[in-house]
Structure formats: C-alpha cells, structure tokens
Design an enzyme around this catalytic site. Structure first.
Site, mmCIF file in Angstrom:
data_model
loop_
_atom_site.group_PDB
_atom_site.id
_atom_site.type_symbol
_atom_site.label_atom_id
_atom_site.label_comp_id
_atom_site.label_asym_id
_atom_site.label_seq_id
_atom_site.Cartn_x
_atom_site.Cartn_y
_atom_site.Cartn_z
ATOM 1 N NE ARG A 108 20.967 4.706 7.746
ATOM 2 C CZ ARG A 108 21.494 4.598 8.947
ATOM 3 N NH1 ARG A 108 21.109 3.623 9.752
ATOM 4 N NH2 ARG A 108 22.408 5.433 9.367
ATOM 5 C CB THR A 112 12.380 8.380 8.299
ATOM 6 O OG1 THR A 112 13.013 7.917 7.094
ATOM 7 C CG2 THR A 112 11.521 9.585 7.983
ATOM 8 C CG ASP A 207 30.210 9.177 2.780
ATOM 9 O OD1 ASP A 207 29.859 9.268 1.587
ATOM 10 O OD2 ASP A 207 29.596 9.712 3.719
HETATM 11 C C1 PRP Z 1 24.394 2.173 4.443
HETATM 12 C C2 PRP Z 1 24.834 0.719 4.389
HETATM 13 C C3 PRP Z 1 23.535 -0.029 4.409
HETATM 14 C C4 PRP Z 1 22.663 0.861 5.264
HETATM 15 C C5 PRP Z 1 22.521 0.233 6.608
HETATM 16 O O1 PRP Z 1 23.976 2.606 3.212
HETATM 17 O O2 PRP Z 1 25.635 0.413 3.292
HETATM 18 O O3 PRP Z 1 22.975 -0.199 3.133
HETATM 19 O O4 PRP Z 1 23.323 2.123 5.375
HETATM 20 O O5 PRP Z 1 21.621 0.934 7.368
HETATM 21 P P1 PRP Z 1 20.266 0.307 7.923
HETATM 22 O O6 PRP Z 1 20.589 -1.076 8.391
HETATM 23 O O7 PRP Z 1 19.908 1.242 9.026
HETATM 24 O O8 PRP Z 1 19.275 0.311 6.808
HETATM 25 P P2 PRP Z 1 23.517 4.124 2.978
HETATM 26 O O9 PRP Z 1 22.055 4.253 3.204
HETATM 27 O O10 PRP Z 1 24.406 5.037 3.765
HETATM 28 O O11 PRP Z 1 23.724 4.310 1.432
HETATM 29 P P3 PRP Z 1 25.084 4.305 0.572
HETATM 30 O O12 PRP Z 1 25.645 2.894 0.628
HETATM 31 O O13 PRP Z 1 24.601 4.667 -0.781
HETATM 32 O O14 PRP Z 1 26.036 5.299 1.156
HETATM 33 N N1 URA Z 2 25.495 2.916 7.400
HETATM 34 C C1 URA Z 2 26.834 3.007 7.502
HETATM 35 O O1 URA Z 2 27.523 3.108 6.486
HETATM 36 N N2 URA Z 2 27.373 2.981 8.721
HETATM 37 C C2 URA Z 2 26.651 2.847 9.846
HETATM 38 O O2 URA Z 2 27.233 2.818 10.942
HETATM 39 C C3 URA Z 2 25.262 2.759 9.721
HETATM 40 C C4 URA Z 2 24.695 2.789 8.481
#
Ligand code: PRP
Ligand code: URA
Length: 213
Positions: A108, A112, A207
C-alpha cells in the site's frame, strides 16, 4: 456496526475468537504471532471449505465394506497476497496439502493508501481451480479488490477470500466491486483510522509476522 453483506461470513467459532484475541495483543511476539496466524488460517479454511462436493466410495475395512465419502476431484489453489498473506498459507496447506499456491505482490502506498503491484504468479491451470485468496487484513479493501481483478483474468471456477480482520469500509469496496466472491473473516472491526489502519485491529500484520518494525 449495522451494515450487512450477504456474501460475508463472520467465523465466530470460540477457538477462532480465542486465538484472535492473542494476535491482537501488542505483547504477543513474532514467534507466537506466526503460529497463531497459521492456526487461525487452518481453522478458517475448515469452515470456508464446508461446501466442497463429496462422492461416494466403497472402502474395505478390516471388518466389512463401508460406504464412505471423499472430496469429489476438486482442484484447489491458495493465493497469498504478499507479504502478510504468506503467513496464512501453511495453515491452509495443512488441510489441503495438494493445493497449488499463487502469489500476488502488493504494497500500500503510504500516502494514497492505494495498492501497488510488484509481482503476480498464479497457477497456470487456475481456470480449472477453486481459489482461496488469503490476506490477514482487509482495510480499505484496495489490495483484495486488485488481487481479485488480477485473479479473474485467469477465469477460475470460483474465488473465496479469507482474512482475519476486516474493516466495514473495505468490505463495502470489495463487495461492491466483486459481489460474486464469498468473504470469510474472523472479525469485522469498528473503522479505519486516518492512516488506513484498522481500529482496533492488530497493527501492521506484515511487520508483526516478520519482525520488521
Ligand atoms: C497490508 C495487508 C493487506 C493490506 C490491506 O499489506 O497485508 O495486504 O495492507 O490494506 P488495504 O485493504 O487498505 O489494501 P501491506 O500493504 O502493509 O504490505 P505488506 O504485507 O507487504 O506489509
Ligand atoms: N494493513 C495492516 O497490516 N494493518 C492494518 O490495520 C491495515 C492495513
């Protein structure tokens, strides 16, 4: 929370709710968090696969013949949204060891909150499979909605989504863009905060799984 979505299934089994409490806890460390995500995925997959069709088989027991049932030649696939979805894959594979596994890399954009794609590798025979998409968090819904767009290009037989915690705002987005997809979650939380994090949620799932913060 008053909204209702008919394709959203809230899994309220006591074991799921119990384990969810531990992963929400800020004092739960990486090792335990990882184990719990895997266990939760396994428990949720048990429920999400309860409509698999069966066929009759005759099994010879040491005593006589039993009319029994096996899953009817279904081909399944698990699609992990990277990174955090990876933590759910082993739990699903414990129940469905022959499933193929696809990966969709999304992160994400912190400003944005829109998903940015960096990888996509799906089973070549996805069109012959029923796919289960896994990601612990459904926040704005952007990541799951984009993953579903990418997966639908392969025309799978069916698609389900399994997430641990969903926000109502995100469910609205995914349900309106993909009304044909069933969504299984262990909790629907209150809301998103101004940074797009689920409240109360569990923080950043990636994380917490990988100890990167
Ligand atoms: C987190 C989570 C989802 C996303 C959800 O991933 O694992 O994929 O955010 O958010 P959304 O519904 O607003 O799209 P992140 O983008 O943090 O990536 P990561 O798993 O690589 O840490
Ligand atoms: N991604 C996460 O890992 N946690 C949240 O709460 C939202 C997006």
């Amino acid at each position: 929370m008053t909204r209702e979505w008919k394709q959203v299934h809230l899994l309220d089994h006591p074991l799921i709710q119990h384990k969810l409490s531990y992963i929400r806890d800020e004092n739960t460390g990486v090792k335990e968090f990882r184990e719990l995500v895997e266990e939760l995925a396994m428990l949720m997959a048990y429920d999400a696969t309860r409509d698999l069709p069966l066929e009759e088989v005759i099994v010879k027991t040491p005593i006589s013949e039993a009319v029994s049932h096996v899953i009817s030649g279904k081909k399944l696939g698990v699609i992990a949204i990277l990174r955090a979805g990876l933590g759910m894959v082993p739990g699903v594979l414990r129940l469905i060891p022959a499933a193929k596994v696809g990966h969709i890399g999304l992160y994400r954009d912190p400003d944005t909150l829109k998903p940015v794609q960096y990888y996509c590798k799906l089973p070549a025979d996805s069109a012959e499979r029923d796919l289960i998409v896994v990601d612990p968090m459904l926040a704005t819904g952007g990541s799951v909605a984009l993953a579903l767009d990418l997966i639908k290009q392969k025309s799978p037989r069916s698609i389900k989504v399994m997430c641990l915690i969903a926000a109502p705002e995100g469910l609205d987005v995914v349900v309106s863009k993909h009304p044909d997809v069933e969504i299984y979650c262990a909790a629907i939380d209150e809301k998103l905060n101004s940074h797009g994090y689920i409240v109360p949620g569990l923080g950043d799932a990636g994380d917490r799984l990988y100890g990167t913060k």
